[in-house]
Design an enzyme around this catalytic site. Structure first.
Site, PDB file in Angstrom:
ATOM      1  N   ALA A 237       0.827  -1.215   0.000  1.00 24.49           N
ATOM      2  CA  ALA A 237       0.000   0.000   0.000  1.00 24.49           C
ATOM      3  C   ALA A 237       0.860   1.263   0.000  1.00 24.49           C
ATOM      4  CB  ALA A 237      -0.938  -0.013   1.204  1.00 24.49           C
ATOM      5  N   HIS A 238       0.171   2.421  -0.046  1.00 20.62           N
ATOM      6  CA  HIS A 238       0.880   3.686  -0.197  1.00 20.62           C
ATOM      7  C   HIS A 238       1.795   3.998   0.998  1.00 20.62           C
ATOM      8  CE1 HIS A 238      -2.915   5.933   1.541  1.00 20.62           C
ATOM      9  NE2 HIS A 238      -2.430   5.044   2.374  1.00 20.62           N
ATOM     10  N   ASN A 239       2.942   4.578   0.666  1.00 19.79           N
ATOM     11  CA  ASN A 239       3.938   5.030   1.646  1.00 19.79           C
ATOM     12  C   ASN A 239       4.597   3.911   2.443  1.00 19.79           C
ATOM     13  OD1 ASN A 239       1.617   7.477   1.779  1.00 19.79           O
ATOM     14  ND2 ASN A 239       3.734   8.106   1.425  1.00 19.79           N
TER      15      ASN A 239
END
Length: 349
Positions: A237-239
Site C-alpha cells: 500500500a501507499h507510503n
C-alpha cells in the site's frame, strides 16, 4: 547449452573433485537427473538416493563430500550452488532484440542503447529507458517514469507516471506499479478522494512476481529497497517502505505507511496493518496477523495449524466459551482467596 564441470565450478565458486572436462547439459532433481545432468544434496538424509540417481555430478557440502566419490562440486551451501548453476542453463525465452513496429513510443521518451520493446508496448512522454532494458508485449510505461539498465519487464505490466525503477530488476507479467493508494476522507458518509501525489521508487536487483500491486505514495514515496524479492499476488500500500534484501511470499498484504526493515522474510498470506514498524531481520511465518510493531529480530507467528473438520468444530465451540470460562475462573480465584483468608483467621485464633 553445454558447460564443463570446470566452468560450472568456477561460476559457482566450488571446489571440483572429479573430471574437469565432464560435459553438463542441465540441472535436475536428484531423483530425475539423467546422464550429463547436475544435481545437488544439501541434507544427509538424501544420501540414500545417490546410488539410484543417474546424475553425472553433484553439488555437495564438505561433510557430505567425505561420504561420496565421483564428480563433486564442493561448497558450503549446495542450494546456493544449485541456484547459480541453474542460471547458466536458464532457458527462459526473451523477445527478439529491437523495437516492434506496433510499439508506440512518445517523441519525448529517451531510449538507451540495445533496448528491446516488444509488440504493442506503450512508452509515454518523458519516460527514460536505460541501456539493455527489455520491455515485453503490451507493457505501458507512464509519463516521466524511469527504468534502469538491464531491467526486464514482462508482458502486460503497467508502470504509472513518475515511477522510478532501478537497474537489473525483473518485473513479471501483469504487475501494476504506481496506481493510487487507498486514500479517502469521509464527508458526512461520502468518501472524498485524496490525490496520491507521491510515487514509487524501486532499488536495484529487485524482483517482483506476477499480479503484484504496489501503490504510489499519498505525499511521500512508496519505497522498495535494493535486492528485495516479492512473490506473486502481493499488495504493497501507499507510503510503505520495504528495506533492502527483504523477501516476501505470495498473497501477503502490507497496509499504508508501514516500514519493514532490512533482511526480513515474510511468508505467505501475512497481513500487516498500517503505520507499524518491523525491525531488521524479523522473520514472520505464514498467515500471521501483525497488529503491532516488531522491535526485536527473531521469528514471529500467529496462524494456527490445520485440524480435522471435527476437531476444528470442537475448537470453535470452546473458543466461543472462553469469555464465560474466564469469568468462572476469576470467580473461583476469588472464592479460593476468601477461603484462604478465612482459614488464616481461624489459625490465628
Amino acid at each position: 547449452m553445454q558447460k564443463t564441470l570446470q566452468d560450472i565450478a568456477e561460476h559457482i565458486g566450488a571446489e571440483l573433485k572429479g573430471e574437469p572436462q565432464l560435459v553438463i547439459t542441465a540441472v535436475s532433481p536428484l531423483n530425475k537427473a539423467q546422464k550429463g545432468e547436475l544435481s545437488f544434496i544439501s541434507d544427509k538424509k538424501y544420501l540414500s538416493h545417490v546410488e539410484s540417481s543417474k546424475a553425472s555430478a553433484l553439488i555437495v557440502n564438505p561433510a557430505i563430500a567425505e561420504q561420496l566419490s565421483g564428480n563433486l562440486l564442493v561448497m558450503k551451501d549446495p542450494y546456493l550452488g544449485y541456484a547459480k548453476a541453474a542460471q547458466i542453463f536458464d532457458t527462459t525465452p526473451r523477445p527478439l532484440q529491437g523495437i516492434a513496429s506496433s510499439a508506440i513510443i512518445a517523441d519525448t521518451a529517451q531510449l538507451g542503447s540495445n533496448v528491446t520493446i516488444d509488440a504493442h508496448a506503450v512508452i509515454k512522454d518523458g519516460a527514460v529507458i536505460d541501456d539493455n532494458v527489455i520491455i515485453g508485449a503490451g507493457v505501458v510505461i507512464g509519463e516521466n517514469a524511469s527504468i534502469g539498465e538491464n531491467t526486464i519487464i514482462y508482458p502486460n505490466t503497467v508502470i504509472y507516471h513518475a515511477v522510478q525503477i532501478g537497474r537489473d530488476c525483473i518485473i513479471h507479467a501483469n504487475v501494476v506499479i504506481g496506481s493510487d493508494g487507498f486514500g479517502y476522507a469521509n464527508d458526512q458518509g461520502e468518501w472524498v478522494k485524496i490525490p496520491q501525489v507521491g510515487s514509487v521508487v524501486i532499488g536495484d536487483s529487485v524482483e517482483i512476481g506476477a499480479h503484484t500491486a504496489i501503490d504510489r505514495g499519498a505525499l511521500e514515496n512508496t519505497i522498495i529497497g535494493t535486492g528485495v524479492k516479492l512473490d506473486n499476488h502481493i499488495h504493497i500500500a501507499h507510503n510503505v517502505v520495504i528495506g533492502d534484501y527483504t523477501a516476501i511470499a505470495g498473497c501477503t498484504a502490507i497496509a499504508g505507511s508501514t516500514t519493514v526493515g532490512k533482511h526480513c522474510t515474510i511468508a505467505g498470506r501475512v497481513s500487516i496493518i498500517g503505520h507499524l514498524k518491523v525491525c531488521d531481520k524479523a522473520h514472520i511465518t505464514a498467515t500471521t496477523f501483525v497488529n503491532k510493531s516488531i522491535t526485536e529480530p527473531g521469528a514471529y507467528s500467529s496462524g494456527t495449524t490445520f485440524q480435522t473438520n471435527k476437531e476444528w468444530h470442537k475448537s470453535a465451540v470452546r473458543f466461543r466459551q472462553l469469555d464465560e470460562m474466564w469469568r468462572k475462573l476469576k470467580q473461583l480465584e476469588k472464592e479460593l482467596g476468601q477461603l484462604k483468608d478465612s482459614r488464616d483467621d481461624n489459625d490465628e485464633r
